[in-house]
Design an enzyme around this catalytic site. Structure first.
Site, PDB file in Angstrom:
ATOM      1  N   TYR A 183       0.841  -1.199   0.000  1.00 51.56           N
ATOM      2  CA  TYR A 183       0.000   0.000   0.000  1.00 51.56           C
ATOM      3  C   TYR A 183       0.878   1.250   0.000  1.00 51.56           C
ATOM      4  CZ  TYR A 183      -3.350   3.499   1.699  1.00 51.56           C
ATOM      5  OH  TYR A 183      -4.119   4.627   1.853  1.00 51.56           O
ATOM      6  N   LYS A 185       1.055   4.412  -2.826  1.00 49.15           N
ATOM      7  CA  LYS A 185       0.805   5.811  -2.495  1.00 49.15           C
ATOM      8  C   LYS A 185       2.019   6.688  -2.802  1.00 49.15           C
ATOM      9  CE  LYS A 185      -3.472   5.594  -1.387  1.00 49.15           C
ATOM     10  NZ  LYS A 185      -4.482   6.274  -2.229  1.00 49.15           N
TER      11      LYS A 185
END
Length: 237
Positions: free
Chosen positions: A135, A139
């Site tokens: 994740y 990002k």
């Protein structure tokens, strides 16, 4: 009045952002994975339109871009859709924003949802190709895209936003940040003129912060764009 597309707007921050913009009188097109995600019969009455598609699937991403094109050129697109700790993290969080941006007419304003977790992301783009990205990686990469577009495209402003750790379904009930503040920056960047810097900002609650240094590295920006072009078969103008 602006024409704004908000992705991932069935609930959470996306829905809050779309609601806030509609309440201000803007024409809002919402993206949802499928229409069943709009729980209330009255949901569609307040929107300019609805586009549907699973942003974890490259063919459906293309179809979302096609549906969105039917509304003409947007004044702003808010790339809000995201998932966390799933196999599809890289596709939804990085690949979909890239493809939609590349396939749609350039809007006046672009807003990409980032996270403070991007600071611990990796610049190893091999993770993108093999689908092993975390994740935090996704990002970092979407923040890099936001700042890359800011420098590449004259006439289009592009920003990344850390909405904070807010109590949404993704964030969990115990998240400590303010839920209302979690969507206000996105709506403001999409529609207001008193934004400084006018492009290339990494924002948290309407204040700029320093992003990971790699996000502002032109060489890494170019490497990421090339990697996404190879991965998707979609070239960036």
């Amino acid at each position: 009045m602006a024409l704004v597309l908000v992705t991932g707007a069935a609930g959470g921050l996306g829905r809050d952002t779309a609601d806030a913009l509609a309440d201000e009188g803007h024409d809002v097109v919402v993206h949802v994975r499928n229409r069943a995600r709009l729980a209330d019969a009255d949901d569609t009455a307040r929107w300019k339109g609805v586009v549907t598609g699973n942003l974890a699937d490259l063919d459906e991403i293309r179809d979302v871009a096609r549906q969105a094109a039917g509304f003409g050129r947007f004044d702003a697109v808010i790339h809000n859709a995201g998932v966390m700790n799933r196999p599809e993290d890289v596709t939804v969080n990085t690949v979909a924003p890239y493809m939609l941006t590349a396939l749609m007419d350039k809007p006046a304003r672009l807003v990409y949802l980032s996270s403070s977790m991007h600071h611990s992301g990796s610049t190893d783009l091999r993770r993108l190709a093999v689908g092993s990205a975390s994740y935090a990686d996704t990002k970092l990469w979407v923040t890099t895209l936001a700042l890359a577009f800011a420098s590449r495209w004259e006439g289009t402003s592009s920003h990344a936003v850390d909405p904070g750790w807010v109590p949404t379904r993704m964030g969990g009930r115990g998240a400590p940040d303010d839920l209302t503040a979690g969507h206000e920056t996105q709506a403001w960047l999409a529609t207001h003129d008193d934004v400084t810097p006018s492009t290339g900002g990494y924002w948290y609650h309407r204040q700029t912060r320093a992003p990971h240094p790699a996000t502002q590295d032109e060489q890494f920006q170019a490497q990421l764009v090339r990697a996404l072009e190879r991965h998707t078969g979609v070239a960036l103008d």
